[in-house]
Design a protein around this motif. Sequence first.
Motif, PDB file in Angstrom:
ATOM      1  N   ARG A  48       0.831  -1.211   0.000  1.00 16.87           N
ATOM      2  CA  ARG A  48       0.000   0.000   0.000  1.00 16.87           C
ATOM      3  C   ARG A  48       0.867   1.263   0.000  1.00 16.87           C
ATOM      4  NH1 ARG A  48      -3.641  -0.189  -2.604  1.00 16.87           N
ATOM      5  NH2 ARG A  48      -4.086   1.910  -1.851  1.00 16.87           N
ATOM      6  N   ALA A  51       1.932   1.821  -3.478  1.00 11.68           N
ATOM      7  CA  ALA A  51       0.786   2.220  -4.298  1.00 11.68           C
ATOM      8  C   ALA A  51       0.412   3.679  -4.077  1.00 11.68           C
ATOM      9  CB  ALA A  51      -0.415   1.333  -3.987  1.00 11.68           C
ATOM     10  N   THR A  52       0.691   4.194  -2.883  1.00 10.53           N
ATOM     11  CA  THR A  52       0.336   5.583  -2.556  1.00 10.53           C
ATOM     12  C   THR A  52       1.525   6.534  -2.645  1.00 10.53           C
ATOM     13  OG1 THR A  52       0.654   5.063  -0.199  1.00 10.53           O
ATOM     14  CG2 THR A  52      -1.594   4.905  -1.079  1.00 10.53           C
ATOM     15  N   CYS A  54       4.256   6.587  -0.774  1.00  9.90           N
ATOM     16  CA  CYS A  54       4.807   6.957   0.532  1.00  9.90           C
ATOM     17  C   CYS A  54       6.171   6.291   0.732  1.00  9.90           C
ATOM     18  CB  CYS A  54       3.856   6.548   1.652  1.00  9.90           C
ATOM     19  SG  CYS A  54       2.264   7.410   1.620  1.00  9.90           S
ATOM     20  N   TYR A  60       3.163   7.372   5.446  1.00  2.27           N
ATOM     21  CA  TYR A  60       1.949   6.597   5.159  1.00  2.27           C
ATOM     22  C   TYR A  60       0.895   6.825   6.238  1.00  2.27           C
ATOM     23  CZ  TYR A  60      -1.045   2.630   3.958  1.00  2.27           C
ATOM     24  OH  TYR A  60      -2.119   1.848   3.611  1.00  2.27           O
ATOM     25  N   HIS A  63      -0.789   9.892   5.402  1.00  2.00           N
ATOM     26  CA  HIS A  63      -1.634   9.674   4.227  1.00  2.00           C
ATOM     27  C   HIS A  63      -2.980   9.065   4.637  1.00  2.00           C
ATOM     28  CE1 HIS A  63      -2.624   8.730   0.029  1.00  2.00           C
ATOM     29  NE2 HIS A  63      -3.037   7.549   0.475  1.00  2.00           N
ATOM     30  N   ASN A  67      -6.715  10.540   4.041  1.00  2.00           N
ATOM     31  CA  ASN A  67      -7.522   9.800   3.068  1.00  2.00           C
ATOM     32  C   ASN A  67      -8.266   8.668   3.774  1.00  2.00           C
ATOM     33  OD1 ASN A  67      -6.415  10.878   0.226  1.00  2.00           O
ATOM     34  ND2 ASN A  67      -4.680  10.635   1.635  1.00  2.00           N
ATOM     35  N   GLU A  70      -8.263   4.958   2.528  1.00  3.34           N
ATOM     36  CA  GLU A  70      -7.049   4.141   2.561  1.00  3.34           C
ATOM     37  C   GLU A  70      -7.088   3.098   3.676  1.00  3.34           C
ATOM     38  OE1 GLU A  70      -3.557   2.433   1.505  1.00  3.34           O
ATOM     39  OE2 GLU A  70      -4.815   3.822   0.367  1.00  3.34           O
ATOM     40  N   ARG A  73      -8.781   0.133   2.286  1.00  2.00           N
ATOM     41  CA  ARG A  73      -7.935  -0.591   1.327  1.00  2.00           C
ATOM     42  C   ARG A  73      -6.894  -1.436   2.056  1.00  2.00           C
ATOM     43  NH1 ARG A  73      -8.058   4.649  -1.322  1.00  2.00           N
ATOM     44  NH2 ARG A  73      -9.462   4.583  -3.121  1.00  2.00           N
TER      45      ARG A  73
END
Length: 295
Positions: A48, A51-52, A54, A60, A63, A67, A70, A73
């Motif tokens: 993850r 994917a983001t 970070c 992260y 993040h 969000n 997230e 996810r």
Amino acid sequence: MPGLRETKAGKEEGDLGFDLLLRQLGNELGLNFKQYKTNYLKRRIGVRMRATGCDDYLQYRQHIRRNADESQRLINDLTINVTEFFRDQDVYQGIRQKILPDILEYKKSNNIRSIRAWSAGCATGEEPYSISALILEALKKEGGQRQWSVRVTATDLDDKALDKAKEGKFEEVRLLPGMPLDDFFLRQEDLYIVREEVRRAVRFLILDLMQQPPLCNLDLILCRNVLIYFERSKQHKILNIFNRCLRNGGFLVLGKSEAMLGAGDSGFAPYLRRERVFRKEHSLDGGAARGMKRA
């Protein structure tokens, strides 16, 4: 050796960021990540993070705060949906041979024609469909289901798993002995499709187990191999929720790796010890169950 000190400092900073991230997720989601292996957590979280975009755990963590989607996810990536139809067949045989006959006896003696169950942590749907099929089988022996209202509420946090569950299409199916496959499934090429009469009873919902659901007077709750991911205080809270949702004399089925978890009086007593089945003896606010039998 400055390089060694820098490496050690970087590792300590990374470990701190990792711990802070798990603490934040634990507080927000109520999950006990200590049950997961550290390398597994870092590997799945790393997917993850990449994917983001970070670079580290602290970034992260920020993040996730910015969000809201997230967190879901990440849950979907971390959740281990190990399930199958009638998993641990001796447990389902106990439900088939002892629990459902007891429920039907109670219902008929009280002139009630409804059966209510909850599959808590239903993953991709095999468990609630298994319960629905068993109830239909039991009602068939009683002369049919036309006079009965059946509802199996199936909940999970993993929205992708629930989407698959709602499709009702599976590659593998194993039923209990004496259950004709064609009674519960249609065959479509390499897939098994859950029949409408089995699907009709099941309702899927996204639900956090730490929240009180709009369910009451349930006859049966299955929460198998889910509580082990929660801290003891949260296990106790979830058991209290189960107690409030069940009618007196209702049944709770836990996983084989779980005993009656949680601190203090849970209001439950063992019913089938080896299969980890418990019966609600009394509500936590009082009111003992009457006419209870134990195996």
